[in-house]
Design a protein around this motif. Structure first.
Motif: not given
Length: 177
Positions: A91-100
């Motif tokens: 698994g090549w994991v792509e994560q999208h992080h949002r916030g300040d």
């Protein structure tokens, strides 16, 4: 003519950067789009020769005027463990992080230390990080390094502290990277 010039001077001097003329706002800082590219975890030079034909730029300094709205990370395995499946995929994991993003930007802008060629360090490789704007264009920032080349993990920890908005697991063949 003197009265007209005086009136014009008075009008010009009454405006200020803090109180723009009605209907006029200073242009926001712009970034040369040639410094940015579509953010992707599926570039051939990031994970494997997947045959996508996509090659992304090397990490660089964050350009002035660039205002990212999210961070995308790319890493092996759900926890970076890289477990291989029976069909030789990982698994090549792509994560999208949002916030300040202020702590993230501050941590990535910390300068690297002068390198001492007489020392080395053994450490894990940090995830691939993209700083991305609201159009999907981004850049990969340098992860600051210490004297012996060790990564200053504050930048990665600041990313990991952000909420995860989306996770996508791409299956890639073993032997990647």
């Amino acid at each position: 003519m003197f009265v007209g010039a005086s009136a014009l001077l008075l009008l010009v001097s009454c405006g200020s950067a803090e109180s723009p003329v009605r209907g006029f706002a200073p242009a926001p800082p712009t970034v040369d789009l040639s410094m940015l590219e579509p953010a992707t975890c599926l570039a051939d030079n990031l994970v494997a020769s997947l045959g996508t034909g996509v090659i992304v730029s090397e990490p660089k300094s964050i350009p002035d005027g660039f205002t990212p709205t999210q961070v995308i990370t790319c890493d092996f395995g759900a926890n970076g463990n890289g477990d291989v499946s029976a069909d030789h995929m990982v698994g090549w994991v792509e994560q999208h992080h949002r916030g300040d993003l202020s702590a993230v930007l501050s941590a990535f802008r910390v300068p690297s230390d002068l390198r001492d060629p007489s020392c080395m360090t053994d450490q894990p490789v940090p995830p691939t990080v993209w700083l991305v704007d609201d159009r999907g264009y981004g850049m990969r920032p340098h992860v600051p390094q210490g004297t012996c080349g060790q990564y200053k993990w504050d930048a990665i920890e600041a990313v990991n502290a952000l909420p995860v908005a989306d996770t996508i697991v791409h299956q890639v063949p073993v032997g990647a990277r």
